[in-house]
Motif scaffolding. Structure first.
Motif, short mmCIF file in Angstrom:
data_model
loop_
_atom_site.label_atom_id
_atom_site.label_comp_id
_atom_site.label_asym_id
_atom_site.label_seq_id
_atom_site.Cartn_x
_atom_site.Cartn_y
_atom_site.Cartn_z
N ALA A 38 33.18 52.76 57.90
CA ALA A 38 34.58 52.97 57.50
C ALA A 38 35.36 53.65 58.62
CB ALA A 38 34.64 53.81 56.22
N GLU A 39 34.77 54.61 59.29
CA GLU A 39 35.45 55.26 60.42
C GLU A 39 35.69 54.28 61.56
OE1 GLU A 39 37.16 58.10 60.73
OE2 GLU A 39 36.69 58.31 58.61
N GLU A 40 34.73 53.41 61.82
CA GLU A 40 34.92 52.37 62.84
C GLU A 40 36.06 51.44 62.42
OE1 GLU A 40 31.30 50.37 63.99
OE2 GLU A 40 30.18 52.25 63.93
N TYR A 41 36.13 51.15 61.14
CA TYR A 41 37.22 50.31 60.61
C TYR A 41 38.57 50.98 60.89
CZ TYR A 41 40.42 48.57 57.00
OH TYR A 41 41.52 48.09 56.34
N PHE A 42 38.69 52.27 60.58
CA PHE A 42 39.96 52.97 60.80
C PHE A 42 40.26 53.13 62.28
CE2 PHE A 42 39.27 54.64 56.40
CZ PHE A 42 40.41 54.06 55.85
N LEU A 52 37.74 36.28 59.03
CA LEU A 52 38.54 37.36 58.46
C LEU A 52 39.70 36.77 57.66
CD1 LEU A 52 38.82 40.55 58.59
CD2 LEU A 52 40.57 40.11 60.31
N LYS A 53 40.37 35.77 58.23
CA LYS A 53 41.48 35.12 57.54
C LYS A 53 41.00 34.36 56.31
CE LYS A 53 44.43 34.72 61.55
NZ LYS A 53 45.02 33.87 62.56
N LYS A 54 39.86 33.69 56.43
CA LYS A 54 39.31 32.94 55.30
C LYS A 54 39.02 33.87 54.13
CE LYS A 54 35.40 30.09 53.94
NZ LYS A 54 34.06 29.71 54.26
N ARG A 55 38.56 35.05 54.43
CA ARG A 55 38.26 36.03 53.38
C ARG A 55 39.52 36.76 52.89
NH1 ARG A 55 32.78 38.45 56.23
NH2 ARG A 55 31.42 36.75 55.53
N LYS A 56 40.66 36.42 53.48
CA LYS A 56 41.96 37.00 53.12
C LYS A 56 41.98 38.52 53.33
CE LYS A 56 43.04 33.28 50.04
NZ LYS A 56 43.07 32.76 48.74
N LEU A 57 41.39 38.93 54.46
CA LEU A 57 41.36 40.34 54.83
C LEU A 57 42.21 40.54 56.08
CD1 LEU A 57 37.52 40.97 54.46
CD2 LEU A 57 39.29 41.46 52.78
N ARG A 58 42.66 41.78 56.28
CA ARG A 58 43.39 42.12 57.49
C ARG A 58 42.73 43.31 58.16
NH1 ARG A 58 49.36 42.95 55.52
NH2 ARG A 58 48.27 44.87 55.20
N PRO A 59 42.70 43.30 59.49
CA PRO A 59 42.14 44.47 60.19
C PRO A 59 43.06 45.68 60.01
CG PRO A 59 43.04 42.89 61.76
CD PRO A 59 43.15 42.26 60.41
N ALA A 60 42.51 46.86 60.14
CA ALA A 60 43.28 48.10 59.95
C ALA A 60 44.50 48.15 60.87
CB ALA A 60 42.39 49.31 60.16
N TRP A 61 44.34 47.70 62.10
CA TRP A 61 45.43 47.80 63.05
C TRP A 61 46.62 46.89 62.72
CZ3 TRP A 61 45.88 43.10 65.51
CH2 TRP A 61 44.73 42.32 65.60
N LYS A 62 46.47 46.03 61.71
CA LYS A 62 47.58 45.17 61.28
C LYS A 62 48.22 45.66 59.98
CE LYS A 62 47.76 40.67 62.94
NZ LYS A 62 47.81 39.27 62.60
N LYS A 63 47.77 46.81 59.48
CA LYS A 63 48.27 47.33 58.21
C LYS A 63 49.29 48.43 58.45
CE LYS A 63 44.14 46.05 55.68
NZ LYS A 63 43.03 46.50 54.83
N SER A 64 50.15 48.64 57.46
CA SER A 64 51.17 49.68 57.57
C SER A 64 50.52 51.07 57.47
CB SER A 64 52.20 49.53 56.45
OG SER A 64 51.62 49.87 55.20
N LEU A 132 33.42 44.33 58.57
CA LEU A 132 33.16 44.92 59.89
C LEU A 132 31.66 45.15 60.08
CD1 LEU A 132 34.15 46.05 62.57
CD2 LEU A 132 34.47 48.25 61.42
N ALA A 133 30.98 45.59 59.03
CA ALA A 133 29.52 45.80 59.12
C ALA A 133 28.81 44.49 59.50
CB ALA A 133 28.98 46.34 57.80
N GLU A 134 29.26 43.40 58.92
CA GLU A 134 28.67 42.11 59.26
C GLU A 134 29.02 41.72 60.70
OE1 GLU A 134 28.45 37.66 57.35
OE2 GLU A 134 30.43 38.55 57.62
N GLN A 135 30.27 41.93 61.06
CA GLN A 135 30.75 41.59 62.40
C GLN A 135 29.98 42.35 63.48
OE1 GLN A 135 34.92 42.63 63.54
NE2 GLN A 135 35.31 40.47 63.09
N LYS A 136 29.58 43.57 63.19
CA LYS A 136 28.88 44.41 64.17
C LYS A 136 27.36 44.34 64.02
CE LYS A 136 31.26 47.62 66.06
NZ LYS A 136 31.74 48.92 66.46
N ASN A 137 26.89 43.38 63.23
CA ASN A 137 25.44 43.18 63.01
C ASN A 137 24.76 44.39 62.39
OD1 ASN A 137 25.33 40.51 63.87
ND2 ASN A 137 25.15 41.13 66.00
N TYR A 138 25.46 45.09 61.51
CA TYR A 138 24.83 46.17 60.75
C TYR A 138 24.18 45.59 59.49
CZ TYR A 138 27.77 49.31 63.59
OH TYR A 138 28.38 49.96 64.61
#
Length: 176
Positions: A38-42, A52-64, A132-138
């Motif tokens: 979660a900290e890596e996400y933030f 990411l788009k297929k899952r209808k998610l947005r990265p933290a840096w694109k959020k208000s 993100l955990a999947e993306q980073k192979n966690y």
């Protein structure tokens, strides 16, 4: 001489090598916890990808800023229960059970539990972290496909009558 085979592995050999590399990375990252991811996400570690788009998610840096503030609040509420849980042990069944428990009992043990909309917002935040955990192979596989999205109940309110509308305006004017 078969030097060419070793210099240019076939597509199937590349896939096998990629999978072995991913498996080794996941094995190495066995103890990574939900709070750490979660900290890596933030921190903005999520890459924008078609998945990411297929899952209808947005990265933290694109959020208000307001959305991130709400998500940080969600992490604060989730941390006592999930913070130290290794993400590898967070299966779809584990997450579903956790959300169901919180929906029955409430976030602070209050009567009634989370409403459907709150449950879905927490699920969405957990989805971002687990992506993100999947993306980073966690983790080997994103578990959220196994977690249902609950239908949200919307209470329809009767429109105000003319008299109620006028009374509301009168009360508002008196307060000013």
């Amino acid at each position: 001489c078969r030097v060419g085979i070793y210099a240019n592995p076939s597509r199937s050999e590349q896939i096998v090598n990629d999978e072995a590399g991913k498996h080794n990375a996941i094995k190495k990252n066995r103890g990574v916890t939900f709070a750490q991811v979660a900290e890596e996400y933030f921190n903005g570690d999520t890459k924008e990808t078609p998945l990411l788009k297929k899952r209808k998610l947005r990265p933290a840096w694109k959020k208000s800023d307001e959305t991130l503030k709400q998500e940080r609040s969600k992490l604060t509420c989730l941390a006592p229960d999930l913070g130290n849980v290794p993400v590898q042990s967070m299966t779809g069944e584990f997450i579903s059970d956790y959300l169901a428990k919180k929906s029955k009992k409430g976030i602070r043990g209050l009567e009634g539990g989370w409403k459907e909309s709150s449950r879905n917002r927490y699920k969405s935040f957990i989805s971002c972290v687990m992506h993100l955990a999947e993306q980073k192979n966690y983790i080997n596989r994103w578990p959220m496909d196994d977690v249902i999205h609950v239908e949200e109940v919307v209470e329809e309110k009767e429109p105000l009558t003319q008299k109620q509308f006028e009374m509301r305006d009168t009360n508002f004017a008196e307060e000013q």
